[in-house]
Design a protein around this motif. Sequence first.
Motif, mmCIF file in Angstrom:
data_model
loop_
_atom_site.group_PDB
_atom_site.id
_atom_site.type_symbol
_atom_site.label_atom_id
_atom_site.label_comp_id
_atom_site.label_asym_id
_atom_site.label_seq_id
_atom_site.Cartn_x
_atom_site.Cartn_y
_atom_site.Cartn_z
ATOM 1 N N UNK A 31 -1.127 10.051 -45.730
ATOM 2 C CA UNK A 31 -2.201 10.707 -44.988
ATOM 3 C C UNK A 31 -3.467 10.855 -45.840
ATOM 4 N N UNK A 32 -3.280 11.220 -47.101
ATOM 5 C CA UNK A 32 -4.447 11.421 -47.970
ATOM 6 C C UNK A 32 -5.195 10.096 -48.138
ATOM 7 N N UNK A 33 -4.425 9.026 -48.382
ATOM 8 C CA UNK A 33 -5.079 7.735 -48.591
ATOM 9 C C UNK A 33 -5.780 7.291 -47.307
ATOM 10 N N UNK A 34 -5.164 7.569 -46.147
ATOM 11 C CA UNK A 34 -5.791 7.223 -44.854
ATOM 12 C C UNK A 34 -7.147 7.893 -44.695
ATOM 13 N N UNK A 35 -7.290 9.071 -45.303
ATOM 14 C CA UNK A 35 -8.537 9.816 -45.185
ATOM 15 C C UNK A 35 -9.491 9.550 -46.344
ATOM 16 N N UNK A 36 -9.135 8.576 -47.203
ATOM 17 C CA UNK A 36 -10.031 8.209 -48.297
ATOM 18 C C UNK A 36 -9.935 9.095 -49.521
ATOM 19 N N UNK A 37 -8.818 9.835 -49.668
ATOM 20 C CA UNK A 37 -8.637 10.699 -50.839
ATOM 21 C C UNK A 37 -7.883 9.946 -51.930
ATOM 22 N N UNK A 38 -8.287 10.133 -53.195
ATOM 23 C CA UNK A 38 -7.621 9.478 -54.324
ATOM 24 C C UNK A 38 -6.850 10.522 -55.119
ATOM 25 N N UNK A 39 -5.693 10.112 -55.639
ATOM 26 C CA UNK A 39 -4.841 11.087 -56.331
ATOM 27 C C UNK A 39 -5.399 11.454 -57.707
ATOM 28 N N UNK A 40 -5.241 12.718 -58.072
ATOM 29 C CA UNK A 40 -5.631 13.174 -59.417
ATOM 30 C C UNK A 40 -4.473 13.967 -60.018
ATOM 31 N N UNK A 41 -4.235 13.786 -61.312
ATOM 32 C CA UNK A 41 -3.216 14.579 -62.025
ATOM 33 C C UNK A 41 -3.870 15.218 -63.232
ATOM 34 N N UNK A 42 -3.649 16.500 -63.374
ATOM 35 C CA UNK A 42 -4.221 17.220 -64.522
ATOM 36 C C UNK A 42 -3.055 17.766 -65.353
ATOM 37 N N UNK A 43 -3.315 18.147 -66.620
ATOM 38 C CA UNK A 43 -2.215 18.620 -67.476
ATOM 39 C C UNK A 43 -1.565 19.910 -66.961
#
Length: 419
Positions: A31-43
């Motif tokens: 769903x996130x990718x369908x809406x143009x969102x990119x994944x982020x990971x923080x420490x």
Amino acid sequence: MQNFRTIKGTHDLLPEELNLWREVGNSVHTLMQQNGYGEIRTPAFENTELFVRGIGTDTDIVTKEMYSWTDQGGNTLTLKPELTAPVARAYLQHQMGNQNPIHRLYYIDALFRRERPQKGRQRQFHQFGAEAIGSSNPEQDAEIISLAYNIFKKFDIQNMSVRLNSIGNAEIRPAYLESLRSSVKKIKSKLCATCQTRIEKNTLRLFDCKNPHCQELLDEHAPFIFDSISDKDQAHFEMVTRILNEIEIPYFHDKKLVRGLDYYSHTTFEITSSALGAQDALCGGGRYNGLIEQLGGKSTPAVGFAAGIERLILAIDKQNISRNLPDIYLIHFGDETTVTASKIANDLRLNCGKIVVMETLRRSLKAQMREAGRCGAKTTIILGEKELAANKIIVKDMSTGNQNEVPISEINQFFNKTS
Ligand code: HAM
């Protein structure tokens, strides 16, 4: 000898449960990718000051819930209790604002808060969430709300309620808080002990009190912040509601919804489900137009939400969830069959994409047949010494009981044909 156990408020997640977690994760990614969102990971941990400055000194999280310590180098660190401040920190650190005027980011992560554990409330918990940084327009708020809502819809969550409000811009807050305090002081003695302590320092949180008596008193005596917001902010709020109406997301304007973190401004929202019990918030979010500036960047509008995965899992009707059953259980017996059985299992996984579970306990044929039934395999392959000598296997369909003999050299073709 001590019996080690999980720390209070933390849980092991076992394979059976994780099937559903994986399904939730897969749906979030899609769903996130369908809406143009990119994944982020923080420490997992950050400087304590990031959370103090971001979330607010007088909030519950900062005053009593953070896992903080000083490391051997003298740095004051904290296990992240939420992700909006770390994402804003990453946005600034990587100068993302210079690359593009808008960034749509999402995450799935573990968080830590030293709260009193109960159903739906842990000390280590997990969230998925999204942060849209760069747009000040109401369509961005509506996109964020719809992202959260659509995930819950996908899992057919029952009795959902979208609570929506606006707390306006930060400039109106000091005057509003003053009028709230003076109204509430008049009824101080009638409020619960927690509310009494919140009047001076954590005034907006008065509206979060679960005590119905306090809520009644507030309804009667307290001014709502929504009634003090500017015309511009009111127009913004109305536009959010128009879009929600158009995309058929039912909401209810809850003037008491203020949220418990200091960075919010303008739109605030929560989605609750009565399927959950006391901790009924599936997710919470809103605008935080001041946070990035507060952390040392230039003024940047942003809006986001985060949802508790444990709470979503609690609310999902488990009956509708499919399990990933093995395609094949590979039974073998006799001293010589092990090497060939290992090769067959490996080939079927790599060449035919099958889920194959191979016997490694060397149990009796009867016990292995029982195990094949227990684990729900659709097909069983049987390789005994007799079959090995004839270069064959027996393939048994577990639903019909039909058996076929297949030459070992033709196993891949056989399973490619039947899939
Ligand atoms: P929050 O309301 O503190 O907001 O948390 C969001 C969601 O995380 C809650 O609605 C709940 O589902 C889940 N949650 C919170 N604490 C616990 C806990 N102790 N155990 C289990 N689940 C929990 C935030 O964290 C903001 N950062 C949301 C946000 C993102 N606002 C803007 N962008």
